[in-house]
Write an enzyme that holds these catalytic residues in place. Sequence first.
Site, mmCIF file in Angstrom:
data_model
loop_
_atom_site.group_PDB
_atom_site.id
_atom_site.type_symbol
_atom_site.label_atom_id
_atom_site.label_comp_id
_atom_site.label_asym_id
_atom_site.label_seq_id
_atom_site.Cartn_x
_atom_site.Cartn_y
_atom_site.Cartn_z
ATOM 1 N N HIS A 326 0.804 -1.221 0.000
ATOM 2 C CA HIS A 326 0.000 0.000 0.000
ATOM 3 C C HIS A 326 0.835 1.268 0.000
ATOM 4 O O HIS A 326 0.359 2.314 -0.449
ATOM 5 C CB HIS A 326 -0.946 0.009 1.202
ATOM 6 C CG HIS A 326 -2.126 -0.884 1.041
ATOM 7 N ND1 HIS A 326 -2.089 -2.231 1.321
ATOM 8 C CD2 HIS A 326 -3.391 -0.634 0.599
ATOM 9 C CE1 HIS A 326 -3.277 -2.769 1.086
ATOM 10 N NE2 HIS A 326 -4.077 -1.830 0.639
ATOM 11 N N GLY A 327 2.043 1.207 0.503
ATOM 12 C CA GLY A 327 2.826 2.433 0.503
ATOM 13 C C GLY A 327 4.139 2.309 1.240
ATOM 14 O O GLY A 327 4.334 1.403 2.066
#
Length: 482
Positions: A326-327
């Site tokens: 996700h990041g």
Amino acid sequence: MLFNSIDFALFLPIIFILYWFVTNKNLKLQNFLIVIASYIFYGWWDWRFLSLILFSTIVDYSIGIGLSKQENLNKRKILLWISILVNLGLLSFFKYYNFFLDNFVLAFSFFGTEIKANSLNIILPVGISFYTFQTLSYTIDVYTRKLKPTKDFIGFSAFVSFFPQLVAGPIERATNLLPQFYKKRNFDYKKAVDGMRQILWGLFKKIVIADNCAQYANIIFNNSSEYSGSTLVLGAIFFTFQIYGDFSGYSDIAIGTSRLFGFNLKQNFNFPYFSRDIAEFWRRWHISLSTWFRDYLYIPLGGSRGSTWNKIRNVFIIFIVSGFWHGANWTFIIWGALNALYFLPVFLTNNNRNNLSIVSSRKHFPNVKDFFSIVFTFSLTVFAWIFFRANNVEHALNYISKIFSNSLFTSPNFENDAFVKPIFILLFIFIIIEWLGRFQQYAIANLGLKWKPLLRYFMYASIIFSLFWFGGKEQQFIYFQF
């Protein structure tokens, strides 16, 4: 190009008309139109990154051809690893380069050694995490002989760049989507109407629910030190509905749009906030990603086979990798690890498949046990979302510590209570509609179909009216950053 923009409102009917009335007699021409439309759709954001999609397409198409001609196992493995390294290498560079560099420097400074390294001002290409995993599914499935490699470059390019789900999914498997580009597609009025209905509901989720919740979630998270614990709880709840309405809304629009063009994408969200345990939640949330990690990471690692330690290791790996996907921020890694901790008790006691059926499938309301199970699971999810939304780990910990203070038992405070009350009413209506439609692919799939036409059209008109009444400035989808 945003789904919730005037640009897309003009773009979609133009492509629809060309697709069904100009290129409908030639399948290859239809696929070529999809490629052109997809590249325009993506290039609307930044045309420079079209080269990445084209490069990824060429690499995996070529490797697929190479695998079709190669029977030697070692050489097949080399081809597979080339695909994995190229795709994950591009993803790592654009998404994780600065993260690894900063943590590398920090690690040395911890031991008293100062290293000077310059971070790069890298723009993250929209959707790179999604189409990277989609192309990887192709080469892996060709390698394992679950799928025959294609020799149709245009069809494969259309599969990789298919504009409805290019930017934020669902992450489609090559085994499901790719063959659809090689079959003649005939216009189906009922299918198209159903697609329009799902698009409408997706827009409602995004514009009315997510964007309005975002206003208050952003204010509260960005100024968390100024608010009471009770207000911070509401901020976390607002974000919980924001991310669901935003991401599942995108998926609904993508699936509905695909249906307009004769394609069937898999369901990506299955009413996850009605889950009775965390295992059920992960079967219902971002299904295309969770099943991707299950099939291409968890099972190859050994899955639920082997010793208890191996099981625990595999669970932590899949959740932490999911968080990191996700990041490039420790908050996402902690979010993943926290969900692993939630999941382990259910998993290790063999209760992770207890709730496979739809909650209260034969009743209008959940029984007492199901109700409290839903509330408990939802509460765990809300707590985990704090790390997901926070700017950094320190912000998340301060936010949580403020919640568990004496101010938790005070009344929530807002600058303007009059504006926040309609959000609660909207959320209540939204939850009711979602609950009633939990048996369907999306909440309003069957809603009103047996009503008199006038009443049914009034319902659609009311939803459309709410888009304009509660909608404001067009806002980017959350998952564009992933």
